[in-house]
Design an enzyme around this catalytic site. Structure first.
Site, PDB file in Angstrom:
ATOM      1  N   TYR A  30       0.837  -1.200   0.000  1.00 30.58           N
ATOM      2  CA  TYR A  30       0.000   0.000   0.000  1.00 30.58           C
ATOM      3  C   TYR A  30       0.872   1.250   0.000  1.00 30.58           C
ATOM      4  O   TYR A  30       0.621   2.191  -0.768  1.00 30.58           O
ATOM      5  CB  TYR A  30      -0.911  -0.021   1.227  1.00 30.58           C
ATOM      6  CG  TYR A  30      -1.736   1.231   1.420  1.00 30.58           C
ATOM      7  CD1 TYR A  30      -2.754   1.566   0.528  1.00 30.58           C
ATOM      8  CD2 TYR A  30      -1.502   2.077   2.501  1.00 30.58           C
ATOM      9  CE1 TYR A  30      -3.519   2.708   0.717  1.00 30.58           C
ATOM     10  CE2 TYR A  30      -2.263   3.227   2.691  1.00 30.58           C
ATOM     11  CZ  TYR A  30      -3.263   3.534   1.791  1.00 30.58           C
ATOM     12  OH  TYR A  30      -4.010   4.678   1.980  1.00 30.58           O
ATOM     13  N   GLU A  52     -11.637   5.946   5.314  1.00 31.08           N
ATOM     14  CA  GLU A  52     -11.024   6.723   6.393  1.00 31.08           C
ATOM     15  C   GLU A  52     -11.996   6.827   7.568  1.00 31.08           C
ATOM     16  O   GLU A  52     -11.593   6.802   8.730  1.00 31.08           O
ATOM     17  CB  GLU A  52     -10.624   8.121   5.907  1.00 31.08           C
ATOM     18  CG  GLU A  52      -9.481   8.158   4.901  1.00 31.08           C
ATOM     19  CD  GLU A  52      -8.131   7.765   5.476  1.00 31.08           C
ATOM     20  OE1 GLU A  52      -8.008   7.632   6.719  1.00 31.08           O
ATOM     21  OE2 GLU A  52      -7.176   7.587   4.689  1.00 31.08           O
ATOM     22  N   TRP A  60      -5.210   1.111  10.262  1.00 27.76           N
ATOM     23  CA  TRP A  60      -5.403   1.123   8.815  1.00 27.76           C
ATOM     24  C   TRP A  60      -5.177  -0.276   8.247  1.00 27.76           C
ATOM     25  O   TRP A  60      -5.789  -0.653   7.251  1.00 27.76           O
ATOM     26  CB  TRP A  60      -4.477   2.128   8.162  1.00 27.76           C
ATOM     27  CG  TRP A  60      -4.707   2.265   6.696  1.00 27.76           C
ATOM     28  CD1 TRP A  60      -3.851   1.945   5.691  1.00 27.76           C
ATOM     29  CD2 TRP A  60      -5.900   2.750   6.051  1.00 27.76           C
ATOM     30  NE1 TRP A  60      -4.431   2.192   4.468  1.00 27.76           N
ATOM     31  CE2 TRP A  60      -5.679   2.690   4.667  1.00 27.76           C
ATOM     32  CE3 TRP A  60      -7.129   3.224   6.528  1.00 27.76           C
ATOM     33  CZ2 TRP A  60      -6.647   3.075   3.740  1.00 27.76           C
ATOM     34  CZ3 TRP A  60      -8.092   3.614   5.602  1.00 27.76           C
ATOM     35  CH2 TRP A  60      -7.852   3.542   4.230  1.00 27.76           C
TER      36      TRP A  60
END
Length: 203
Positions: A30, A52, A60
């Protein structure tokens, strides 16, 4: 380590990355390919706003692991399709163990889809979000130097809320701005610093 900076790690490939992206292969992929790269399409921005929001209070890494399932249940993050979802769909998703089962966040995804569709009658989501791009970007050398909020993220949060969006607080919006390259918070010395192409003279 990278020099004397303990926040950067040089991998076996010789590239320096922040500690959070150096070990886990999912986070490394990522970081190397997506985080901090410009996103200017409606669906892409809608997806990132939703994700988000789901990340709030969680890691995350957890969101990334569940992103394929999120993309499935939210129809590829097509705002029109999600905007058409109703209470029965929310209840169905509350029973889907593949995603983060938080009712307020699921409802916010639907709310934000409807707000995204409504913005088409005005400037559109992409133009609205990018209108808050700051005139400069941070140049953090350590994690402690990376801001978690900014005047622009506060202003973006306020405007999105005014337009009907939910789960778009200032900290969440600053994370969005980092994720889509509106600001470059790659640590100085990282191989990804300046990769967005938006801040070439500040890399």
């Amino acid at each position: 380590m990278s020099g004397t900076n303990p926040d950067l790690v040089v991998g076996a490939d010789g590239l320096a990355r922040p500690v959070w992206a150096a070990g886990d292969p999912v986070l490394r992929e990522y970081y190397d390919t997506e985080w901090g790269m410009p996103v200017r399409d409606e669906a892409g921005l809608y997806e990132r706003i939703v994700l988000e929001g789901f990340q709030s209070g969680l890691s995350w890494r957890t969101v990334l692991a569940k992103r394929p399932a999120f993309r499935e249940v939210f129809h590829g993050f097509d705002p029109d399709a999600v905007a058409a979802m109703g209470a029965p769909d929310v209840e169905r998703l509350m029973g889907d163990v593949r995603i983060i089962r938080n009712r307020r966040k699921i409802e916010a995804a639907v709310t934000n889809a409807r707000a995204t569709v409504a913005l088409r009658e005005h400037e559109g989501l992409a133009e609205l979000v990018w209108s808050f791009q700051p005139v400069d970007t941070p140049r953090p050398e350590r994690f402690a130097d990376v801001p978690t909020v900014s005047p622009e993220s506060r202003a973006l949060s306020q405007e999105l809320k005014r337009r009907g969006f939910a789960f778009v607080g200032p900290t969440t919006m600053h994370a969005l701005m980092e994720a889509i390259g509106m600001v470059d918070t790659h640590l100085v010395g990282s191989h990804r610093r300046g990769s967005s192409g938006l801040w070439p003279d500040r890399a």
